[in-house]
Design an enzyme around this catalytic site. Sequence first.
Site, PDB file in Angstrom:
ATOM      1  N   LYS A   1     -73.412  -1.717  -8.178  1.00  0.00           N
ATOM      2  CA  LYS A   1     -73.227  -1.682  -6.714  1.00  0.00           C
ATOM      3  C   LYS A   1     -72.747  -3.058  -6.259  1.00  0.00           C
ATOM      4  O   LYS A   1     -73.513  -4.013  -6.206  1.00  0.00           O
ATOM      5  CB  LYS A   1     -74.545  -1.334  -6.009  1.00  0.00           C
ATOM      6  CG  LYS A   1     -74.345  -0.706  -4.672  1.00  0.00           C
ATOM      7  CD  LYS A   1     -74.478  -1.445  -3.411  1.00  0.00           C
ATOM      8  CE  LYS A   1     -74.902  -2.696  -2.952  1.00  0.00           C
ATOM      9  NZ  LYS A   1     -74.027  -3.269  -1.908  1.00  0.00           N
TER      10      LYS A   1
ATOM     11  N   GLU B   1     -81.114 -14.035  -9.070  1.00  0.00           N
ATOM     12  CA  GLU B   1     -80.374 -15.295  -8.929  1.00  0.00           C
ATOM     13  C   GLU B   1     -80.153 -15.494  -7.435  1.00  0.00           C
ATOM     14  O   GLU B   1     -79.333 -14.801  -6.831  1.00  0.00           O
ATOM     15  CB  GLU B   1     -79.044 -15.163  -9.690  1.00  0.00           C
ATOM     16  CG  GLU B   1     -78.200 -16.385  -9.647  1.00  0.00           C
ATOM     17  CD  GLU B   1     -78.973 -17.577 -10.148  1.00  0.00           C
ATOM     18  OE1 GLU B   1     -79.011 -18.577  -9.424  1.00  0.00           O
ATOM     19  OE2 GLU B   1     -79.557 -17.480 -11.230  1.00  0.00           O
TER      20      GLU B   1
ATOM     21  N   CYS C   1     -73.610 -20.487  -4.852  1.00  0.00           N
ATOM     22  CA  CYS C   1     -75.035 -20.842  -4.952  1.00  0.00           C
ATOM     23  C   CYS C   1     -75.190 -22.197  -5.618  1.00  0.00           C
ATOM     24  O   CYS C   1     -76.238 -22.826  -5.489  1.00  0.00           O
ATOM     25  CB  CYS C   1     -75.889 -19.761  -5.584  1.00  0.00           C
ATOM     26  SG  CYS C   1     -75.160 -18.969  -6.951  1.00  0.00           S
TER      27      CYS C   1
ATOM     28  N   GLU D   1     -80.612 -23.043   3.164  1.00  0.00           N
ATOM     29  CA  GLU D   1     -79.300 -22.725   2.604  1.00  0.00           C
ATOM     30  C   GLU D   1     -78.373 -22.252   3.725  1.00  0.00           C
ATOM     31  O   GLU D   1     -78.671 -21.281   4.412  1.00  0.00           O
ATOM     32  CB  GLU D   1     -79.400 -21.640   1.531  1.00  0.00           C
ATOM     33  CG  GLU D   1     -78.073 -21.436   0.844  1.00  0.00           C
ATOM     34  CD  GLU D   1     -78.138 -20.474  -0.340  1.00  0.00           C
ATOM     35  OE1 GLU D   1     -77.682 -20.840  -1.431  1.00  0.00           O
ATOM     36  OE2 GLU D   1     -78.639 -19.349  -0.167  1.00  0.00           O
TER      37      GLU D   1
HETATM   38  C1  UN1 Z   1     -72.438 -18.901  -7.924  1.00  0.00           C
HETATM   39  O1  UN1 Z   1     -72.311 -19.824  -7.170  1.00  0.00           O
HETATM   40  O2  UN1 Z   1     -72.900 -17.837  -7.512  1.00  0.00           O
HETATM   41  O3  UN1 Z   1     -71.019 -23.283 -11.669  1.00  0.00           O
HETATM   42  C2  UN1 Z   1     -72.018 -18.963  -9.341  1.00  0.00           C
HETATM   43  C3  UN1 Z   1     -70.378 -22.687 -10.846  1.00  0.00           C
HETATM   44  C4  UN1 Z   1     -69.714 -21.374 -11.179  1.00  0.00           C
HETATM   45  C5  UN1 Z   1     -70.629 -20.220 -10.959  1.00  0.00           C
HETATM   46  C6  UN1 Z   1     -71.291 -20.227  -9.645  1.00  0.00           C
HETATM   47  N1  UN1 Z   1     -69.251 -21.402 -12.535  1.00  0.00           N
HETATM   48  O4  UN1 Z   1     -70.280 -23.092  -9.721  1.00  0.00           O
END
Ligand code: UN1
Length: 501
Positions: free
Chosen positions: A182, A257, A291, A391
């Site tokens: 999804k 995550e 993230c 955030e």
């Molecule tokens: C994310 O931000 O959800 O290290 C993943 C990084 C990328 C992956 C980020 N290779 O910023």
Amino acid sequence: MTAPTSDAVATFRHFIAGQWCDSTSGVTFESVNPADTRDVVGRFQQGTAADAAMAIKAAETAFPMWRRTPAPKRGEILYAFGQLMAEHKERLARAMTREMGKVLAEARGDVQEGIDIAFLMAGEGRRMFGDTVPSELPDKWAMSIRQPIGIAGIITPWNFPMAIPCWKMMPALVTGNTVVFKPASDTPHCATLLVELMAEAGFPAGVVNLVTGGGGEVGDAIVGGPDVAVISFTGSSATGKGIAEKAGRRLKRLSLELGGKNGVVVLGDADLDLATDGILWSAFGTTGQRCTACSRVIVDRSITDALLERLEARARTLRLGSGLDETIDVGPLINAAAVDKVAGYVDIGRGEGELVLGGGRADGDGLEHGHFFEPTVFAGVRPMDRIGQEEIFGPVLSVIPVDGYDEAMLALNQTRYGLSSSIYTRDVNVAFRAMRDFETGIVYVNAGTTGAETHLPFGGWKETGNGHREAGRVALDTYTEWKSIYVDFSGRLQRAQIDNQ
Ligand code: UN1
């Protein structure tokens, strides 16, 4: 850009049991280009709980066949998928930029991350090591093997709309699980393009099923579905906590995550130009919507002004616009709600730090139909200020002055998140202290907070997750059960812990 007429807009479908099919809802939703919302990418099925149930059923039906397919054979299909992604890299990257806005160079990187994990996990088809160890008893054999859990529910965000689904689906599939996928409602087209290539690569019917639609309806049905054995989710901490409660009631395996508030520490001896490059890339790449984005710079007071000067001068030159234009540095935010959220945090920030750059919606020439926001820098932020703690998921950087390493380390760790961190210093002893002390799943030395590679574990401490890791060999842990097997070939009763004394 001219908006296509509505006749030109294609309608896409779910993919269940190897068939492209309509939702039982009879309703579709639009995905639009965030750089120009007049540009409709496509219409997608507004999935229902009944659609999710059909996909779960298809995954359940395919599971016995797929789990018995030899792992090296499964790996070959992953490999074929990785090759197809590589062949279609440019097309996929352009579709991604159009649907979620990140600039083309970064979209290519996103596709590449999918290719990398497909190849890495294809290799696991011929490894997937367990242990074979000596038994404590004579004429007895002891070993451990990994086995698939069953149906994996894969719920993914829009910010890495191809890489993250691949991070999740590749380890799930190579280990013999079947998948119900999804994707975020903002990026159903990216998901559809991936699944088209998965079908072409040769995943048998029912092994991968795609259901588009909202989290409340489709996501809930997957998380709550008694037959879905493992859930992997990337997204906000608030949604993640809700999923954890629901999955916890059924003791489901769950990999989360979630959020981040990643900091870059810049000490007095740092190479300031290098630090400036790393901070700008980490803070404003993907318009801050990663993230792993850097949203805090924790800087030694002695060099704060020198660093701020550089950051401001360079950030001022960043060009905003459609990521399809290769001269553009910063694309739009994902949607109007994201712009409102970022603007709200800028208002909060005005009462906390000193706004030194940006702070406004960007709606100038050529930007008026998109969700653009200026790269924004606040100086003089204190570690516990809201803009230093929460955030924001946008192009907003807080600069927090401190005195020396110990204070920097405390400020860095003073957050409920723990995904990524970085330190700029030329002192090798201090660098090693940071590697030991920073409470994050990823630490960079003399580089920004983004740029994780797929063969190392990816994930965070504290409220960034629930202890699982994606990518790397450890990703297999999410999707497998361990089975320890003892074979006694002595022909007599041998009691462990007793007969060997
Ligand atoms: C994310 O931000 O959800 O290290 C993943 C990084 C990328 C992956 C980020 N290779 O910023």
